[in-house]
Design a protein around this motif. Sequence first.
Motif, PDB file in Angstrom:
ATOM      1  N   LEU A  57       0.825  -1.203   0.000  1.00  0.00           N
ATOM      2  CA  LEU A  57       0.000   0.000   0.000  1.00  0.00           C
ATOM      3  C   LEU A  57       0.866   1.263   0.000  1.00  0.00           C
ATOM      4  N   ARG A  58       1.939   1.250   0.774  1.00  0.00           N
ATOM      5  CA  ARG A  58       2.847   2.400   0.800  1.00  0.00           C
ATOM      6  C   ARG A  58       3.410   2.653  -0.593  1.00  0.00           C
ATOM      7  N   ARG A  59       3.827   1.601  -1.259  1.00  0.00           N
ATOM      8  CA  ARG A  59       4.392   1.757  -2.606  1.00  0.00           C
ATOM      9  C   ARG A  59       3.347   2.286  -3.586  1.00  0.00           C
ATOM     10  N   LEU A  60       2.132   1.759  -3.524  1.00  0.00           N
ATOM     11  CA  LEU A  60       1.077   2.222  -4.423  1.00  0.00           C
ATOM     12  C   LEU A  60       0.735   3.692  -4.184  1.00  0.00           C
ATOM     13  N   VAL A  61       0.774   4.109  -2.941  1.00  0.00           N
ATOM     14  CA  VAL A  61       0.556   5.527  -2.616  1.00  0.00           C
ATOM     15  C   VAL A  61       1.743   6.354  -3.108  1.00  0.00           C
ATOM     16  N   ASP A  62       2.963   5.918  -2.803  1.00  0.00           N
ATOM     17  CA  ASP A  62       4.163   6.652  -3.226  1.00  0.00           C
ATOM     18  C   ASP A  62       4.257   6.796  -4.741  1.00  0.00           C
ATOM     19  N   GLU A  63       3.821   5.769  -5.472  1.00  0.00           N
ATOM     20  CA  GLU A  63       3.906   5.785  -6.941  1.00  0.00           C
ATOM     21  C   GLU A  63       2.714   6.477  -7.591  1.00  0.00           C
ATOM     22  N   GLY A  64       1.712   6.848  -6.787  1.00  0.00           N
ATOM     23  CA  GLY A  64       0.595   7.624  -7.318  1.00  0.00           C
ATOM     24  C   GLY A  64      -0.598   6.829  -7.812  1.00  0.00           C
ATOM     25  N   LEU A  65      -0.651   5.517  -7.544  1.00  0.00           N
ATOM     26  CA  LEU A  65      -1.797   4.715  -7.985  1.00  0.00           C
ATOM     27  C   LEU A  65      -2.937   4.743  -6.978  1.00  0.00           C
ATOM     28  N   MET A  66      -2.603   5.028  -5.719  1.00  0.00           N
ATOM     29  CA  MET A  66      -3.614   5.122  -4.666  1.00  0.00           C
ATOM     30  C   MET A  66      -3.301   6.344  -3.819  1.00  0.00           C
ATOM     31  N   GLU A  67      -4.322   6.802  -3.109  1.00  0.00           N
ATOM     32  CA  GLU A  67      -4.107   7.865  -2.139  1.00  0.00           C
ATOM     33  C   GLU A  67      -4.790   7.491  -0.834  1.00  0.00           C
ATOM     34  N   LYS A  68      -4.254   8.014   0.243  1.00  0.00           N
ATOM     35  CA  LYS A  68      -4.828   7.767   1.562  1.00  0.00           C
ATOM     36  C   LYS A  68      -5.792   8.898   1.894  1.00  0.00           C
ATOM     37  N   GLN A  69      -6.987   8.525   2.350  1.00  0.00           N
ATOM     38  CA  GLN A  69      -7.981   9.492   2.774  1.00  0.00           C
ATOM     39  C   GLN A  69      -8.404   9.134   4.193  1.00  0.00           C
ATOM     40  N   PRO A  70      -8.149  10.040   5.156  1.00  0.00           N
ATOM     41  CA  PRO A  70      -8.495   9.709   6.540  1.00  0.00           C
ATOM     42  C   PRO A  70     -10.013   9.551   6.717  1.00  0.00           C
ATOM     43  N   TYR A  71     -10.387   8.537   7.478  1.00  0.00           N
ATOM     44  CA  TYR A  71     -11.800   8.337   7.804  1.00  0.00           C
ATOM     45  C   TYR A  71     -12.015   8.327   9.313  1.00  0.00           C
ATOM     46  N   GLN A  72     -10.907   8.373  10.083  1.00  0.00           N
ATOM     47  CA  GLN A  72     -10.994   8.346  11.544  1.00  0.00           C
ATOM     48  C   GLN A  72      -9.777   9.084  12.080  1.00  0.00           C
ATOM     49  N   THR A  73      -9.959   9.820  13.182  1.00  0.00           N
ATOM     50  CA  THR A  73      -8.834  10.592  13.722  1.00  0.00           C
ATOM     51  C   THR A  73      -8.227   9.992  14.984  1.00  0.00           C
TER      52      THR A  73
END
Length: 165
Positions: A57-73
């Motif tokens: 998941l980190r790699r997919l986010v770093d490479e721009g295929l996914m992004e993280k969206q917070p749903y809980q704080t």
Amino acid sequence: MRRSSFANWPCSIARTMDLLGDWWTPLVLREAFYGVRRFDEFQHSLGIARNTLTDRLRRLVDEGLMEKQPYQTQPVRHDYVLTEMGRDFFGVLLAMNAWGDRWLADEQGPPIVFHHDRCGHRGRPAVVCDDCGEPMTADDTRPRLGPGYPTRLAERPDVRERFAD
């Protein structure tokens, strides 16, 4: 031991494989297309080790295929959502699925089929020429050097021969 990188090869297939890196990454993307968004859902559906999933998941986010969206704080938790680049990978997965359906499915048929909402039918992907709309096959399609191919390599006799008109 660090593996070799294909990131700078003059080949989009090699660069894509470099980005994917392993067999888990396309499966994580598949699950995202199936609607999975949360870490625990990915882990449960794939049966993947948590540390491996974290890395993918980190790699997919770093490479721009996914992004993280917070749903809980408290604690902070994220959904993993496909970006435009990630959604564009869908055709690759469909092509892999079609090949697997043809060559690896058992006599009961394909395990997953795809419904095309636009026409209302079950559809199978096909690679077609974006100019004429005809299917592109190994028998009638040839690779040619593109504008991004490095000049220093394009001048080699073996390369010129391989990509000759």
